[in-house]
Design a protein around this motif. Structure first.
Motif, PDB file in Angstrom:
ATOM      1  N   SER A   1     -22.268  34.404  24.786  1.00  0.00           N
ATOM      2  CA  SER A   1     -22.437  35.729  24.325  1.00  0.00           C
ATOM      3  C   SER A   1     -23.729  36.112  24.599  1.00  0.00           C
ATOM      4  O   SER A   1     -24.612  35.652  24.822  1.00  0.00           O
ATOM      5  CB  SER A   1     -22.237  35.667  22.837  1.00  0.00           C
ATOM      6  OG  SER A   1     -21.006  35.182  22.430  1.00  0.00           O
ATOM      7  N   TYR A   2     -23.668  37.581  24.799  1.00  0.00           N
ATOM      8  CA  TYR A   2     -24.927  38.252  24.935  1.00  0.00           C
ATOM      9  C   TYR A   2     -25.592  38.692  23.489  1.00  0.00           C
ATOM     10  O   TYR A   2     -26.990  38.328  23.803  1.00  0.00           O
ATOM     11  CB  TYR A   2     -24.692  39.659  25.858  1.00  0.00           C
ATOM     12  CG  TYR A   2     -25.725  40.609  25.999  1.00  0.00           C
ATOM     13  CD1 TYR A   2     -26.498  40.073  27.414  1.00  0.00           C
ATOM     14  CD2 TYR A   2     -26.151  41.736  25.566  1.00  0.00           C
ATOM     15  CE1 TYR A   2     -27.631  40.842  27.396  1.00  0.00           C
ATOM     16  CE2 TYR A   2     -27.085  42.447  25.851  1.00  0.00           C
ATOM     17  CZ  TYR A   2     -27.969  42.064  26.883  1.00  0.00           C
ATOM     18  OH  TYR A   2     -28.950  42.649  27.271  1.00  0.00           O
TER      19      TYR A   2
ATOM     20  N   ASP B   1     -18.825  42.608  19.372  1.00  0.00           N
ATOM     21  CA  ASP B   1     -17.666  41.913  20.293  1.00  0.00           C
ATOM     22  C   ASP B   1     -17.306  42.570  21.509  1.00  0.00           C
ATOM     23  O   ASP B   1     -17.288  42.120  22.770  1.00  0.00           O
ATOM     24  CB  ASP B   1     -16.460  41.377  19.574  1.00  0.00           C
ATOM     25  CG  ASP B   1     -16.444  40.304  18.600  1.00  0.00           C
ATOM     26  OD1 ASP B   1     -17.531  39.434  18.679  1.00  0.00           O
ATOM     27  OD2 ASP B   1     -15.700  40.417  17.882  1.00  0.00           O
TER      28      ASP B   1
ATOM     29  N   ASN C   1     -20.165  42.256  24.123  1.00  0.00           N
ATOM     30  CA  ASN C   1     -20.040  40.843  24.768  1.00  0.00           C
ATOM     31  C   ASN C   1     -18.928  40.767  25.802  1.00  0.00           C
ATOM     32  O   ASN C   1     -19.209  40.266  26.897  1.00  0.00           O
ATOM     33  CB  ASN C   1     -19.851  39.778  23.452  1.00  0.00           C
ATOM     34  CG  ASN C   1     -20.975  39.519  22.783  1.00  0.00           C
ATOM     35  OD1 ASN C   1     -22.231  39.617  23.365  1.00  0.00           O
ATOM     36  ND2 ASN C   1     -20.912  38.986  21.541  1.00  0.00           N
ATOM     37  N   LEU C   2     -18.066  41.607  25.494  1.00  0.00           N
ATOM     38  CA  LEU C   2     -16.885  41.715  26.526  1.00  0.00           C
ATOM     39  C   LEU C   2     -17.435  42.239  27.811  1.00  0.00           C
ATOM     40  O   LEU C   2     -17.054  41.901  28.938  1.00  0.00           O
ATOM     41  CB  LEU C   2     -15.711  42.455  26.007  1.00  0.00           C
ATOM     42  CG  LEU C   2     -14.676  42.118  24.955  1.00  0.00           C
ATOM     43  CD1 LEU C   2     -13.835  43.212  24.517  1.00  0.00           C
ATOM     44  CD2 LEU C   2     -14.118  40.890  25.682  1.00  0.00           C
TER      45      LEU C   2
ATOM     46  N   PHE D   1     -20.679  42.119  28.671  1.00  0.00           N
ATOM     47  CA  PHE D   1     -21.483  41.083  29.384  1.00  0.00           C
ATOM     48  C   PHE D   1     -20.616  40.028  30.122  1.00  0.00           C
ATOM     49  O   PHE D   1     -20.959  39.832  31.222  1.00  0.00           O
ATOM     50  CB  PHE D   1     -22.168  40.465  28.290  1.00  0.00           C
ATOM     51  CG  PHE D   1     -22.994  39.236  28.930  1.00  0.00           C
ATOM     52  CD1 PHE D   1     -24.334  39.376  29.550  1.00  0.00           C
ATOM     53  CD2 PHE D   1     -22.673  37.971  28.227  1.00  0.00           C
ATOM     54  CE1 PHE D   1     -24.952  38.342  29.876  1.00  0.00           C
ATOM     55  CE2 PHE D   1     -23.426  36.782  28.886  1.00  0.00           C
ATOM     56  CZ  PHE D   1     -24.560  37.160  29.766  1.00  0.00           C
ATOM     57  N   GLU D   2     -19.373  39.562  29.392  1.00  0.00           N
ATOM     58  CA  GLU D   2     -18.677  38.588  30.060  1.00  0.00           C
ATOM     59  C   GLU D   2     -18.113  38.976  31.360  1.00  0.00           C
ATOM     60  O   GLU D   2     -17.786  38.391  32.453  1.00  0.00           O
ATOM     61  CB  GLU D   2     -17.560  38.212  29.093  1.00  0.00           C
ATOM     62  CG  GLU D   2     -18.278  37.320  27.908  1.00  0.00           C
ATOM     63  CD  GLU D   2     -17.204  37.202  26.848  1.00  0.00           C
ATOM     64  OE1 GLU D   2     -16.107  37.434  26.944  1.00  0.00           O
ATOM     65  OE2 GLU D   2     -17.623  36.675  25.793  1.00  0.00           O
ATOM     66  N   ALA D   3     -17.565  40.329  31.352  1.00  0.00           N
ATOM     67  CA  ALA D   3     -17.087  41.265  32.523  1.00  0.00           C
ATOM     68  C   ALA D   3     -18.137  41.027  33.678  1.00  0.00           C
ATOM     69  O   ALA D   3     -17.624  41.394  34.737  1.00  0.00           O
ATOM     70  CB  ALA D   3     -16.497  42.384  32.250  1.00  0.00           C
TER      71      ALA D   3
ATOM     72  N   SER E   1     -19.298  39.205  35.310  1.00  0.00           N
ATOM     73  CA  SER E   1     -19.326  38.097  36.392  1.00  0.00           C
ATOM     74  C   SER E   1     -18.010  38.248  37.328  1.00  0.00           C
ATOM     75  O   SER E   1     -17.737  37.544  38.258  1.00  0.00           O
ATOM     76  CB  SER E   1     -19.084  36.742  35.705  1.00  0.00           C
ATOM     77  OG  SER E   1     -17.948  36.595  34.889  1.00  0.00           O
TER      78      SER E   1
END
Length: 138
Positions: A2-3, A26, A29-30, A32-34, A36
């Motif tokens: 998580s960011y 959340d 964080n989505l 941040f995860e995206a 990549s």
């Protein structure tokens, strides 16, 4: 990974509002995860979801503050309106030209704003919410 991490020192003492803030964490964080993968479409999705959820959250939070006779309600409402405008502006810029709003810019803006808002503004209403007899903690 998580960011942003939710910690109890961000709690405003009202479970429902804490849950709302966790949802906003959340969403960030989505994004941040995206980063990549296809971050461009994630920016659109997160900005859209964030606008919808933020409007809902701000409305609920303002009802709570009114019920608690929070003395800085008008200032808090003005901060909320400014945040919605900033996200709307970012989304409009994105819709006009997706490349103009890199995921890193959106992530930086949203995460800093959320943390500053919770720590700098929302934690101020905790004593009012906690001692208000008619408002449930949940």
């Amino acid at each position: 990974m998580s960011y942003l991490q939710w910690t109890e020192n961000l709690s405003v003492g009202v479970t429902r509002m804490d849950d709302h803030h966790k949802k906003l964490v959340d969403l960030i964080n989505l994004l941040f995860e995206a980063m990549s993968g296809d971050a461009t479409s994630a920016v659109d999705t997160v900005l859209n979801d964030l606008l919808d959820y933020t409007r809902y959250h701000f409305s609920e939070e303002e009802k709570l503050l009114a019920a608690c006779d929070y003395p800085d309600l008008e200032e808090h409402q003005a901060v909320h309106r400014a945040m919605v405008k900033e996200v709307l502006d970012m989304r409009q810029r994105y819709l006009a030209n997706p490349a103009s709003v890199p995921a890193s810019e959106a992530l930086d803006f949203l995460s800093k704003w959320l943390m500053r808002h919770i720590i700098g503004k929302d934690l101020r209403y905790r004593p009012y919410a906690e001692k208000h007899p008619d408002h449930p903690k949940g």
